[in-house]
Design an enzyme around this catalytic site. Structure first.
Site, PDB file in Angstrom:
ATOM      1  N   GLY A  83       1.027 -20.525  42.183  1.00  0.00           N
ATOM      2  CA  GLY A  83       2.271 -19.778  42.043  1.00  0.00           C
ATOM      3  C   GLY A  83       2.160 -18.266  42.053  1.00  0.00           C
ATOM      4  N   ASP A 115       2.904 -16.728  37.505  1.00  0.00           N
ATOM      5  CA  ASP A 115       4.180 -16.601  38.190  1.00  0.00           C
ATOM      6  C   ASP A 115       5.347 -16.696  37.215  1.00  0.00           C
ATOM      7  OD1 ASP A 115       3.673 -19.296  37.625  1.00  0.00           O
ATOM      8  OD2 ASP A 115       4.304 -20.051  39.577  1.00  0.00           O
ATOM      9  N   ASP A 156       7.368 -20.965  31.290  1.00  0.00           N
ATOM     10  CA  ASP A 156       8.499 -21.858  31.039  1.00  0.00           C
ATOM     11  C   ASP A 156       8.339 -22.436  29.628  1.00  0.00           C
ATOM     12  OD1 ASP A 156      10.672 -23.511  31.454  1.00  0.00           O
ATOM     13  OD2 ASP A 156       9.651 -24.884  32.802  1.00  0.00           O
ATOM     14  N   LYS A 165      11.028 -17.573  31.339  1.00  0.00           N
ATOM     15  CA  LYS A 165      12.209 -18.423  31.126  1.00  0.00           C
ATOM     16  C   LYS A 165      12.188 -18.845  29.656  1.00  0.00           C
ATOM     17  CE  LYS A 165      12.769 -21.700  34.510  1.00  0.00           C
ATOM     18  NZ  LYS A 165      12.658 -23.103  34.997  1.00  0.00           N
ATOM     19  N   PHE A 195      15.990 -23.582  37.923  1.00  0.00           N
ATOM     20  CA  PHE A 195      14.762 -23.800  38.679  1.00  0.00           C
ATOM     21  C   PHE A 195      14.634 -22.749  39.773  1.00  0.00           C
ATOM     22  CE2 PHE A 195      11.738 -25.818  41.533  1.00  0.00           C
ATOM     23  CZ  PHE A 195      10.753 -26.137  40.621  1.00  0.00           C
TER      24      PHE A 195
HETATM   25  P1  5GP Z   1       4.897 -24.015  31.598  1.00  0.00           P
HETATM   26  O1  5GP Z   1       3.557 -24.582  31.257  1.00  0.00           O
HETATM   27  O2  5GP Z   1       5.136 -22.638  31.010  1.00  0.00           O
HETATM   28  O3  5GP Z   1       6.000 -24.971  31.264  1.00  0.00           O
HETATM   29  O4  5GP Z   1       5.001 -23.926  33.154  1.00  0.00           O
HETATM   30  C1  5GP Z   1       4.296 -23.098  33.898  1.00  0.00           C
HETATM   31  C2  5GP Z   1       4.271 -23.568  35.336  1.00  0.00           C
HETATM   32  O5  5GP Z   1       5.350 -24.468  35.650  1.00  0.00           O
HETATM   33  C3  5GP Z   1       4.451 -22.386  36.235  1.00  0.00           C
HETATM   34  O6  5GP Z   1       3.230 -21.742  36.494  1.00  0.00           O
HETATM   35  C4  5GP Z   1       5.092 -23.043  37.450  1.00  0.00           C
HETATM   36  O7  5GP Z   1       4.090 -23.543  38.309  1.00  0.00           O
HETATM   37  C5  5GP Z   1       5.904 -24.190  36.902  1.00  0.00           C
HETATM   38  N1  5GP Z   1       7.317 -23.801  36.723  1.00  0.00           N
HETATM   39  C6  5GP Z   1       7.975 -23.558  35.577  1.00  0.00           C
HETATM   40  N2  5GP Z   1       9.252 -23.209  35.782  1.00  0.00           N
HETATM   41  C7  5GP Z   1       9.405 -23.208  37.124  1.00  0.00           C
HETATM   42  C8  5GP Z   1      10.513 -22.877  37.991  1.00  0.00           C
HETATM   43  O8  5GP Z   1      11.626 -22.500  37.598  1.00  0.00           O
HETATM   44  N3  5GP Z   1      10.263 -23.000  39.330  1.00  0.00           N
HETATM   45  C9  5GP Z   1       9.066 -23.394  39.846  1.00  0.00           C
HETATM   46  N4  5GP Z   1       8.954 -23.472  41.162  1.00  0.00           N
HETATM   47  N5  5GP Z   1       8.009 -23.699  39.056  1.00  0.00           N
HETATM   48  C10 5GP Z   1       8.182 -23.588  37.713  1.00  0.00           C
END
Ligand code: 5GP
Length: 186
Positions: free
Chosen positions: A45, A101, A104, A132, A153
């Protein structure tokens, strides 16, 4: 041939992203003056973000890459974090800047920061293009953040939709990811 994804909402235009990336690079260059900077980008990402950021850095930096897997496919989280490709070199003694990137739930960054601290860097800071906060499950401190975005998303500028659209120079929400209430509203 797959149907082309329809843009439901434009979140960040190319100009907005590029201006903010330059600001972040300026701030990072200022903070890392005289330090031994190692930029660690999280694949896939962050590949476009880190390439743009790198070109605006005013300090010499080394680069390394990690590949992790935290999402199954499309928009659903698998909940687990796996390292698919580890760093090539030791980070011991380096001032590490971890570049992501998007944050979340925070699970990926939480795992990665623990893993990196265990390798004894001189310092460790985090830079994420997007944040986010609505879906956070574990607290994460971002030292550099491009933009906070709502709980939607996001696709483009490195972020994929089922493996594609990372090459879009802007960030958008696909029409099919908007809720019924958001469709057709300005
Ligand atoms: P986390 O572990 O913080 O939940 O997620 C991190 C990863 O989830 C990011 O590096 C990304 O690859 C994916 N991700 C989280 N939210 C989004 C989003 O809104 N769009 C996309 N394409 N990937 C996301």
């Amino acid at each position: 041939m797959d149907k082309k994804l329809e843009i439901g909402e434009m979140l960040l235009t190319e100009v907005t992203i590029q201006n903010r990336v330059r600001e972040l690079a300026w701030q990072i260059s200022h903070d890392y003056e005289g330090k031994r900077l190692l930029v660690v980008a999280v694949l896939k990402g962050a590949f476009i973000f880190v390439a743009d950021l790198a070109r605006h850095l005013q300090v010499p930096a080394a680069f390394d890459f990690l590949a992790v897997c935290s999402y199954g496919s499309a928009t659903a989280s698998s909940g687990e974090v796996r390292i698919l490709k580890d760093l090539d070199e030791s980070v011991e003694g380096w001032d590490v800047l971890l570049v992501e990137d998007i944050v979340d739930t925070g699970l990926t960054l939480n795992y990665l920061t623990q893993s990196l601290w265990a390798r004894r860097p001189a310092s460790l800071r985090i830079c994420s293009l997007l944040d986010k906060p609505a879906r956070r499950q574990v607290p994460v401190k971002l030292d550099y953040c491009g933009f906070q975005i709502p709980d939607k998303f996001a696709v483009g500028y490195g972020l994929d939709f089922d493996g594609r659209y990372r090459n879009a120079p802007f960030i958008f929400v696909p029409a099919e990811c908007l809720t019924e209430g958001e469709k057709g509203c300005d």
